[in-house]
Design a protein around this motif. Structure first.
Motif, PDB file in Angstrom:
ATOM      1  N   ALA A  63     -17.364   3.179 -13.167  1.00 36.26           N
ATOM      2  CA  ALA A  63     -17.581   4.336 -12.042  1.00 36.26           C
ATOM      3  C   ALA A  63     -16.942   4.033 -10.817  1.00 36.26           C
ATOM      4  N   CYS A  64     -17.119   2.612 -10.400  1.00 41.24           N
ATOM      5  CA  CYS A  64     -16.670   2.064  -8.972  1.00 41.24           C
ATOM      6  C   CYS A  64     -15.284   2.176  -9.068  1.00 41.24           C
ATOM      7  N   LYS A  65     -14.419   1.499  -9.969  1.00 45.12           N
ATOM      8  CA  LYS A  65     -13.080   1.832 -10.015  1.00 45.12           C
ATOM      9  C   LYS A  65     -12.545   3.068 -10.216  1.00 45.12           C
ATOM     10  N   SER A  66     -13.210   4.009 -10.825  1.00 44.99           N
ATOM     11  CA  SER A  66     -12.726   5.366 -10.990  1.00 44.99           C
ATOM     12  C   SER A  66     -12.855   6.233  -9.618  1.00 44.99           C
ATOM     13  N   ASN A  67     -13.811   5.777  -8.545  1.00 41.18           N
ATOM     14  CA  ASN A  67     -14.046   6.158  -7.445  1.00 41.18           C
ATOM     15  C   ASN A  67     -13.029   5.577  -6.467  1.00 41.18           C
ATOM     16  N   LEU A  68     -12.711   4.419  -6.367  1.00 45.09           N
ATOM     17  CA  LEU A  68     -11.750   3.608  -5.958  1.00 45.09           C
ATOM     18  C   LEU A  68     -10.343   4.506  -6.002  1.00 45.09           C
ATOM     19  N   ASP A  69     -10.008   4.808  -7.332  1.00 46.04           N
ATOM     20  CA  ASP A  69      -8.768   5.459  -7.530  1.00 46.04           C
ATOM     21  C   ASP A  69      -8.911   6.819  -6.958  1.00 46.04           C
ATOM     22  N   VAL A  70      -9.937   7.661  -7.015  1.00 52.28           N
ATOM     23  CA  VAL A  70      -9.882   8.779  -6.470  1.00 52.28           C
ATOM     24  C   VAL A  70      -9.935   8.784  -4.769  1.00 52.28           C
ATOM     25  N   ALA A  71     -10.451   7.911  -4.194  1.00 51.23           N
ATOM     26  CA  ALA A  71     -10.485   7.624  -2.807  1.00 51.23           C
ATOM     27  C   ALA A  71      -9.171   7.365  -2.270  1.00 51.23           C
ATOM     28  N   ARG A  72      -8.189   6.405  -3.167  1.00 52.93           N
ATOM     29  CA  ARG A  72      -6.949   5.883  -2.847  1.00 52.93           C
ATOM     30  C   ARG A  72      -6.062   7.624  -2.853  1.00 52.93           C
ATOM     31  N   ARG A  73      -6.116   7.894  -3.968  1.00 55.80           N
ATOM     32  CA  ARG A  73      -5.297   9.505  -4.079  1.00 55.80           C
ATOM     33  C   ARG A  73      -5.568  10.452  -2.720  1.00 55.80           C
ATOM     34  N   ALA A  74      -6.830  10.347  -2.533  1.00 57.47           N
ATOM     35  CA  ALA A  74      -7.284  11.527  -1.270  1.00 57.47           C
ATOM     36  C   ALA A  74      -6.658  10.916  -0.082  1.00 57.47           C
ATOM     37  N   MET A  75      -6.673   9.595   0.120  1.00 63.03           N
ATOM     38  CA  MET A  75      -6.244   9.151   1.385  1.00 63.03           C
ATOM     39  C   MET A  75      -4.937   8.510   1.489  1.00 63.03           C
ATOM     40  N   LYS A  76      -4.112   8.760   0.521  1.00 67.36           N
ATOM     41  CA  LYS A  76      -2.688   8.377   0.405  1.00 67.36           C
ATOM     42  C   LYS A  76      -1.907   8.996   1.696  1.00 67.36           C
ATOM     43  N   ASP A  77      -1.920  10.312   1.908  1.00 65.16           N
ATOM     44  CA  ASP A  77      -1.420  10.985   3.126  1.00 65.16           C
ATOM     45  C   ASP A  77      -1.701  10.869   4.599  1.00 65.16           C
ATOM     46  N   PHE A  78      -2.985   9.985   4.716  1.00 65.45           N
ATOM     47  CA  PHE A  78      -3.601   9.829   5.969  1.00 65.45           C
ATOM     48  C   PHE A  78      -2.763   8.631   6.673  1.00 65.45           C
ATOM     49  N   LYS A  79      -2.342   9.097   8.066  1.00 63.85           N
ATOM     50  CA  LYS A  79      -1.524   8.052   8.724  1.00 63.85           C
ATOM     51  C   LYS A  79      -2.319   7.113   9.318  1.00 63.85           C
ATOM     52  N   ILE A  80      -2.182   5.913   9.403  1.00 66.54           N
ATOM     53  CA  ILE A  80      -2.974   5.054  10.161  1.00 66.54           C
ATOM     54  C   ILE A  80      -2.446   4.868  11.633  1.00 66.54           C
ATOM     55  N   GLU A  81      -3.483   5.079  12.490  1.00 66.25           N
ATOM     56  CA  GLU A  81      -3.042   5.100  13.899  1.00 66.25           C
ATOM     57  C   GLU A  81      -3.107   3.670  14.119  1.00 66.25           C
ATOM     58  N   ASP A  82      -2.331   3.165  15.373  1.00 64.87           N
ATOM     59  CA  ASP A  82      -1.958   1.932  15.841  1.00 64.87           C
ATOM     60  C   ASP A  82      -2.885   1.759  16.936  1.00 64.87           C
TER      61      ASP A  82
END
Length: 82
Positions: A63-82
């Motif tokens: 479940a943890c690894k599945s949730n990690l995958d979901v979070a990564r896909r959901a956040m892949k387009d977020f820009k990291i602010e400097d």
């Protein structure tokens, strides 16, 4: 007053699940040996965890690894602010 903690964590290549009581590790999942370990010193009344605790830890890792995958896909387009 007692402090009882359960720790569950995962990454792509590793995972952890442990139970602690008052800062002492009472049980942890050894995912390499595929078993639960009760590293309690011999001078205390030994606490035994129920059958199936290790299998529950494996399910929690899935479940943890599945949730990690979901979070990564959901956040892949977020820009990291400097």
């Amino acid at each position: 007053l007692h402090v009882d903690r359960q720790v569950i964590g995962c990454s792509d290549h590793d995972g952890e699940q442990a139970y602690n009581l008052d800062g002492e590790e009472m049980w942890f999942a050894d995912f390499i040996k595929r078993e639960g370990v009760e590293p309690q010193p011999p001078f205390i009344d030994h606490i035994t965890y129920v059958d199936g605790t290790y299998q529950g830890a494996e399910a929690n890792q899935h479940a943890c690894k599945s949730n990690l995958d979901v979070a990564r896909r959901a956040m892949k387009d977020f820009k990291i602010e400097d």
